[in-house]
Scaffold this motif. Sequence first.
Motif, mmCIF file in Angstrom:
data_model
loop_
_atom_site.group_PDB
_atom_site.id
_atom_site.type_symbol
_atom_site.label_atom_id
_atom_site.label_comp_id
_atom_site.label_asym_id
_atom_site.label_seq_id
_atom_site.Cartn_x
_atom_site.Cartn_y
_atom_site.Cartn_z
ATOM 1 N N ARG A 1 -9.774 2.383 -4.965
ATOM 2 C CA ARG A 1 -8.979 1.272 -5.519
ATOM 3 C C ARG A 1 -8.460 0.355 -4.414
ATOM 4 N NH1 ARG A 1 -7.151 5.340 -8.867
ATOM 5 N NH2 ARG A 1 -5.219 5.564 -7.680
ATOM 6 N N LEU A 2 -7.994 0.947 -3.323
ATOM 7 C CA LEU A 2 -7.488 0.138 -2.216
ATOM 8 C C LEU A 2 -8.610 -0.651 -1.536
ATOM 9 C CD1 LEU A 2 -4.902 2.678 -0.828
ATOM 10 C CD2 LEU A 2 -4.387 0.452 -1.867
ATOM 11 N N LEU A 3 -9.777 -0.063 -1.427
ATOM 12 C CA LEU A 3 -10.917 -0.788 -0.866
ATOM 13 C C LEU A 3 -11.364 -1.902 -1.819
ATOM 14 C CD1 LEU A 3 -12.968 2.123 0.739
ATOM 15 C CD2 LEU A 3 -11.593 0.378 1.915
ATOM 16 N N GLN A 4 -11.238 -1.675 -3.126
ATOM 17 C CA GLN A 4 -11.532 -2.738 -4.085
ATOM 18 C C GLN A 4 -10.549 -3.893 -3.920
ATOM 19 O OE1 GLN A 4 -11.407 -0.203 -7.524
ATOM 20 N NE2 GLN A 4 -13.639 -0.197 -7.742
ATOM 21 N N VAL A 5 -9.284 -3.569 -3.684
ATOM 22 C CA VAL A 5 -8.285 -4.614 -3.415
ATOM 23 C C VAL A 5 -8.682 -5.377 -2.146
ATOM 24 C CG1 VAL A 5 -5.883 -5.038 -2.722
ATOM 25 C CG2 VAL A 5 -6.387 -3.464 -4.604
ATOM 26 N N ALA A 6 -9.128 -4.666 -1.126
ATOM 27 C CA ALA A 6 -9.553 -5.322 0.112
ATOM 28 C C ALA A 6 -10.726 -6.261 -0.156
ATOM 29 C CB ALA A 6 -9.936 -4.273 1.162
ATOM 30 N N VAL B 1 0.869 -1.171 0.000
ATOM 31 C CA VAL B 1 0.000 0.000 0.000
ATOM 32 C C VAL B 1 0.909 1.226 0.000
ATOM 33 C CG1 VAL B 1 -1.727 1.269 1.341
ATOM 34 C CG2 VAL B 1 -1.806 -1.227 1.259
ATOM 35 N N ALA B 2 0.525 2.245 -0.755
ATOM 36 C CA ALA B 2 1.301 3.490 -0.800
ATOM 37 C C ALA B 2 1.412 4.071 0.610
ATOM 38 C CB ALA B 2 0.629 4.486 -1.737
ATOM 39 N N PRO B 3 2.449 4.901 0.839
ATOM 40 C CA PRO B 3 2.639 5.482 2.175
ATOM 41 C C PRO B 3 1.475 6.381 2.607
ATOM 42 C CG PRO B 3 4.553 5.913 0.775
ATOM 43 C CD PRO B 3 3.526 5.242 -0.066
ATOM 44 N N ARG B 4 0.773 6.943 1.639
ATOM 45 C CA ARG B 4 -0.377 7.817 1.930
ATOM 46 C C ARG B 4 -1.487 7.538 0.927
ATOM 47 N NH1 ARG B 4 1.826 12.513 4.746
ATOM 48 N NH2 ARG B 4 3.960 12.760 4.121
ATOM 49 N N VAL B 5 -2.710 7.743 1.387
ATOM 50 C CA VAL B 5 -3.854 7.696 0.482
ATOM 51 C C VAL B 5 -4.178 9.146 0.153
ATOM 52 C CG1 VAL B 5 -6.240 6.970 0.183
ATOM 53 C CG2 VAL B 5 -4.686 5.563 1.545
ATOM 54 N N GLU B 6 -4.074 9.494 -1.122
ATOM 55 C CA GLU B 6 -4.137 10.894 -1.529
ATOM 56 C C GLU B 6 -5.453 11.354 -2.146
ATOM 57 O OE1 GLU B 6 -1.861 13.005 -0.722
ATOM 58 O OE2 GLU B 6 -0.318 11.599 -0.068
ATOM 59 N N ALA C 1 -18.056 3.746 -6.031
ATOM 60 C CA ALA C 1 -17.165 2.831 -6.749
ATOM 61 C C ALA C 1 -17.762 1.430 -6.685
ATOM 62 C CB ALA C 1 -15.780 2.841 -6.122
ATOM 63 N N ASP C 2 -17.420 0.607 -7.649
ATOM 64 C CA ASP C 2 -17.946 -0.753 -7.723
ATOM 65 C C ASP C 2 -17.010 -1.747 -7.049
ATOM 66 O OD1 ASP C 2 -20.177 0.009 -9.256
ATOM 67 O OD2 ASP C 2 -18.962 -0.017 -11.082
ATOM 68 N N ARG D 1 -19.056 -4.941 4.554
ATOM 69 C CA ARG D 1 -18.713 -3.655 5.166
ATOM 70 C C ARG D 1 -17.896 -2.790 4.213
ATOM 71 N NH1 ARG D 1 -16.676 -4.325 11.218
ATOM 72 N NH2 ARG D 1 -17.183 -2.103 11.237
ATOM 73 N N ILE D 2 -16.954 -3.426 3.515
ATOM 74 C CA ILE D 2 -16.125 -2.687 2.562
ATOM 75 C C ILE D 2 -16.959 -2.228 1.375
ATOM 76 C CG2 ILE D 2 -14.164 -2.868 0.979
ATOM 77 C CD1 ILE D 2 -12.995 -4.886 3.103
ATOM 78 N N GLU D 3 -17.878 -3.066 0.919
ATOM 79 C CA GLU D 3 -18.747 -2.686 -0.200
ATOM 80 C C GLU D 3 -19.611 -1.485 0.163
ATOM 81 O OE1 GLU D 3 -20.697 -6.349 -1.258
ATOM 82 O OE2 GLU D 3 -18.972 -7.023 -2.439
ATOM 83 N N THR D 4 -20.018 -1.389 1.421
ATOM 84 C CA THR D 4 -20.781 -0.221 1.872
ATOM 85 C C THR D 4 -19.926 1.042 1.731
ATOM 86 O OG1 THR D 4 -22.102 -1.548 3.397
ATOM 87 C CG2 THR D 4 -21.965 0.821 3.852
#
Length: 162
Positions: A15-20, A3-8, A74-75, A64-67
């Motif tokens: 995108r990161l939540l989609q990865v999760a 994961v990048a050092p910061r979420v910008e 985002a899908d 929970r992440i989909e919420t």
Amino acid sequence: MSVAPRVESDAQLARLLQVATVLEEVVEARAHRHYQSLPEAERDERIEGLLEEAVEESAAHRERIETLLEELDADAVAFEHIEALVTEQYSGADTDFDGVLYDQLNGEETAYKFYADLIEAIEASDVAFSIERERLLETLRDIKAAEASGVEAVAELMEERA
């Protein structure tokens, strides 16, 4: 998985939540696939319970992440798509107890590390997301804690079997 050092931005967060979501789907599909692959004579109630719990936990985390993804407009990735990929990739996977438990431990540890990194990256960011930051972090911390419990449960079962 890094994961990048910061979420910008909201887009990067999405995108990161989609990865999760994909990570949870993989853990869920693999746990189910592993249980189904064990010969009936080799099935064990404790392993069965552990894998069933992993499936339920991953499904709850995914919801929970989909919420959160819906709030970001985002899908999520369809579970059926991920399950098909897992089946294709792991159709010849080791089906003994140790292989099943080791694989489950790996999935739980990977998820834990991903959530720890994601939380750290969000905390390091000063961006105002369209999702309330504390609720986002609380959700992710709850999921991370559940993954830590999963790691402990699998490790304890592995120790008992050693």
